[in-house]
Scaffold this motif. Structure first.
Motif, PDB file in Angstrom:
ATOM      1  N   SER A  84       0.822  -1.205   0.000  1.00  0.00           N
ATOM      2  CA  SER A  84       0.000   0.000   0.000  1.00  0.00           C
ATOM      3  C   SER A  84       0.859   1.260   0.000  1.00  0.00           C
ATOM      4  O   SER A  84       0.597   2.206  -0.754  1.00  0.00           O
ATOM      5  CB  SER A  84      -0.933  -0.018   1.219  1.00  0.00           C
ATOM      6  OG  SER A  84      -1.670   1.189   1.321  1.00  0.00           O
ATOM      7  N   LYS A 140       1.432   4.763  -2.953  1.00  0.00           N
ATOM      8  CA  LYS A 140       0.897   6.048  -2.512  1.00  0.00           C
ATOM      9  C   LYS A 140       1.791   7.202  -2.948  1.00  0.00           C
ATOM     10  O   LYS A 140       2.990   7.039  -3.167  1.00  0.00           O
ATOM     11  CB  LYS A 140       0.769   6.078  -0.988  1.00  0.00           C
ATOM     12  CG  LYS A 140      -0.332   5.199  -0.424  1.00  0.00           C
ATOM     13  CD  LYS A 140      -0.402   5.332   1.085  1.00  0.00           C
ATOM     14  CE  LYS A 140      -1.520   4.484   1.665  1.00  0.00           C
ATOM     15  NZ  LYS A 140      -1.593   4.598   3.137  1.00  0.00           N
ATOM     16  N   GLU A 182       0.381  11.552   0.722  1.00  0.00           N
ATOM     17  CA  GLU A 182      -0.456  10.585   1.427  1.00  0.00           C
ATOM     18  C   GLU A 182       0.327   9.858   2.500  1.00  0.00           C
ATOM     19  O   GLU A 182      -0.187   9.562   3.578  1.00  0.00           O
ATOM     20  CB  GLU A 182      -1.012   9.563   0.438  1.00  0.00           C
ATOM     21  CG  GLU A 182      -2.319   9.944  -0.201  1.00  0.00           C
ATOM     22  CD  GLU A 182      -2.962   8.760  -0.886  1.00  0.00           C
ATOM     23  OE1 GLU A 182      -3.565   7.929  -0.182  1.00  0.00           O
ATOM     24  OE2 GLU A 182      -2.838   8.668  -2.113  1.00  0.00           O
ATOM     25  N   ILE A 183       1.586   9.566   2.208  1.00  0.00           N
ATOM     26  CA  ILE A 183       2.405   8.794   3.147  1.00  0.00           C
ATOM     27  C   ILE A 183       2.682   9.593   4.402  1.00  0.00           C
ATOM     28  O   ILE A 183       2.594   9.072   5.520  1.00  0.00           O
ATOM     29  CB  ILE A 183       3.716   8.380   2.466  1.00  0.00           C
ATOM     30  CG1 ILE A 183       3.436   7.474   1.268  1.00  0.00           C
ATOM     31  CG2 ILE A 183       4.638   7.670   3.460  1.00  0.00           C
ATOM     32  CD1 ILE A 183       4.663   7.125   0.455  1.00  0.00           C
ATOM     33  N   TRP A 210      -5.844   2.446   2.675  1.00  0.00           N
ATOM     34  CA  TRP A 210      -6.058   2.281   1.242  1.00  0.00           C
ATOM     35  C   TRP A 210      -5.587   3.540   0.517  1.00  0.00           C
ATOM     36  O   TRP A 210      -5.945   4.649   0.916  1.00  0.00           O
ATOM     37  CB  TRP A 210      -7.531   2.034   0.965  1.00  0.00           C
ATOM     38  CG  TRP A 210      -7.818   1.619  -0.447  1.00  0.00           C
ATOM     39  CD1 TRP A 210      -8.272   2.418  -1.450  1.00  0.00           C
ATOM     40  CD2 TRP A 210      -7.668   0.322  -1.012  1.00  0.00           C
ATOM     41  NE1 TRP A 210      -8.416   1.709  -2.608  1.00  0.00           N
ATOM     42  CE2 TRP A 210      -8.058   0.404  -2.376  1.00  0.00           C
ATOM     43  CE3 TRP A 210      -7.238  -0.906  -0.519  1.00  0.00           C
ATOM     44  CZ2 TRP A 210      -8.030  -0.689  -3.233  1.00  0.00           C
ATOM     45  CZ3 TRP A 210      -7.217  -2.003  -1.374  1.00  0.00           C
ATOM     46  CH2 TRP A 210      -7.610  -1.883  -2.701  1.00  0.00           C
ATOM     47  N   PRO A 211      -4.778   3.393  -0.515  1.00  0.00           N
ATOM     48  CA  PRO A 211      -4.311   4.595  -1.233  1.00  0.00           C
ATOM     49  C   PRO A 211      -5.479   5.354  -1.864  1.00  0.00           C
ATOM     50  O   PRO A 211      -6.344   4.761  -2.509  1.00  0.00           O
ATOM     51  CB  PRO A 211      -3.378   4.022  -2.313  1.00  0.00           C
ATOM     52  CG  PRO A 211      -3.019   2.653  -1.840  1.00  0.00           C
ATOM     53  CD  PRO A 211      -4.190   2.159  -1.063  1.00  0.00           C
ATOM     54  N   GLN A 212      -5.497   6.668  -1.645  1.00  0.00           N
ATOM     55  CA  GLN A 212      -6.525   7.484  -2.275  1.00  0.00           C
ATOM     56  C   GLN A 212      -6.270   7.647  -3.776  1.00  0.00           C
ATOM     57  O   GLN A 212      -7.200   7.712  -4.571  1.00  0.00           O
ATOM     58  CB  GLN A 212      -6.585   8.854  -1.593  1.00  0.00           C
ATOM     59  CG  GLN A 212      -6.962   8.774  -0.121  1.00  0.00           C
ATOM     60  CD  GLN A 212      -6.953  10.137   0.551  1.00  0.00           C
ATOM     61  OE1 GLN A 212      -6.688  11.157  -0.091  1.00  0.00           O
ATOM     62  NE2 GLN A 212      -7.246  10.162   1.855  1.00  0.00           N
ATOM     63  N   PHE A 236      -3.741   5.838  -6.643  1.00  0.00           N
ATOM     64  CA  PHE A 236      -2.749   4.817  -6.959  1.00  0.00           C
ATOM     65  C   PHE A 236      -1.708   5.404  -7.923  1.00  0.00           C
ATOM     66  O   PHE A 236      -2.062   6.048  -8.913  1.00  0.00           O
ATOM     67  CB  PHE A 236      -3.409   3.590  -7.588  1.00  0.00           C
ATOM     68  CG  PHE A 236      -4.169   2.745  -6.621  1.00  0.00           C
ATOM     69  CD1 PHE A 236      -3.555   1.692  -5.963  1.00  0.00           C
ATOM     70  CD2 PHE A 236      -5.504   3.007  -6.349  1.00  0.00           C
ATOM     71  CE1 PHE A 236      -4.253   0.910  -5.066  1.00  0.00           C
ATOM     72  CE2 PHE A 236      -6.211   2.235  -5.454  1.00  0.00           C
ATOM     73  CZ  PHE A 236      -5.577   1.183  -4.809  1.00  0.00           C
TER      74      PHE A 236
END
Length: 296
Positions: free
Chosen positions: A52, A56, A60-61, A68-70, A72
């Protein structure tokens, strides 16, 4: 009359005991499956989190951690492969691990066979030395090994790294293969030699085929150990072109801010060969570990 009145009491007790046994059985199954599910979650979740994070974006990280990645993205893999040249360390690790595994299994097969089948002086001492060499921590030997490799002019090369890895894989392979070879009946070799086989022919055509699951298990252990090794590679290898996969991942860390995206992408790529190997050889692994526990 008293006997007929007392008859229903044992039946009630019997039915109650059956219900108790069923409830205990169901409770045991629920606990068993619950523990198995918990174990699977503990094993699978780090792998899921690694994949995951590798998909990202940096914002996001570091800012909005989520399961869950918003969005990809394969940018981390592009940076790792195109900018960092991570495929070269993967190929180096593949070469080193394969050569170490082949040489280690080949030499340790002859060594383990001699320890099991032949009688000679100091055999017990040699066996203890092999076990002691296996139990010696790597942290005690990396400085002498680095000095030795420098004097042999094998430092900063894959050849020297292979030679050093063999010093640790050979004792383990020899020690494990002794248990598998002991499980092969001596009478089979004697029958083969009566039919015209030499001692070497008996080893190659009888002992090794019957010990194939054990050899497969030892090969996988050896390959995994060489693939994941970092300390010796960190000491012996300085050139960027000679780095192995764990060493290349280590050199991705260059500041206080860890590049989690490329790091996790590298961890995913590095895990793929081992996952494929274990998936292909899982049947041999189960047979080899079971045989070793019985035959050793």
């Amino acid at each position: 009359m008293s006997a007929s009145q007392a008859d229903p009491v044992p039946e009630t007790k019997k039915s109650g005991s059956v219900l108790d046994e069923r409830s205990k059985f169901m409770l045991g199954r629920v606990l068993t499956y619950g523990i198995l599910v918990l174990a699977v979650v503990l094993i699978v979740f780090p792998m899921y989190w690694m994949i995951s994070i590798s998909l990202k974006l940096p914002r996001e990280i570091y800012r909005t951690p989520s399961l869950w990645p918003q969005v990809f993205t394969l940018e981390n893999y592009r940076i790792l492969i195109a900018d960092k040249g991570f495929l070269r360390p993967i190929l180096n690790s593949l070469l080193v691990s394969t050569v170490v595994t082949v040489i280690s299994v080949l030499i340790s097969s002859f060594a383990a066979y001699s320890m099991v089948r032949f009688r000679y002086r100091f055999k017990g001492v040699i066996g203890r030395i092999i076990l002691f060499a296996y139990l010696t921590p790597t942290s005690l030997l990396f400085i002498p090994l680095s000095i030795l490799m420098a004097r042999l002019q094998l430092g900063n090369s894959l050849h020297g790294l292979i030679l050093v890895y063999l010093t640790f894989s050979l004792p383990l392979s020899t020690w494990l293969l002794q248990g598998y070879f002991r499980g092969v009946p001596r009478e089979l070799e004697e029958q083969g030699m009566i039919d015209g086989l030499s001692r070497l022919g008996a080893l190659l055509r009888i002992v090794l085929p019957l010990s194939a699951p054990g050899i497969a298990a030892v090969s996988i252990f050896t390959f995994t150990g060489a693939w994941n090794e970092l300390l010796l590679a960190l000491v012996l290898v300085t050139s960027e072109t000679e780095r192995t996969a764990p060493l290349a991942l280590n050199y991705l860390i260059t500041s206080d801010v860890l590049p989690w995206g490329p790091l996790m992408a590298g961890a995913v790529i590095s895990s793929v060969p081992l996952m494929v190997l274990y998936f292909i050889a899982q049947h041999f692994m189960v047979q080899g570990l079971t045989a070793g526990s019985v035959k050793g």
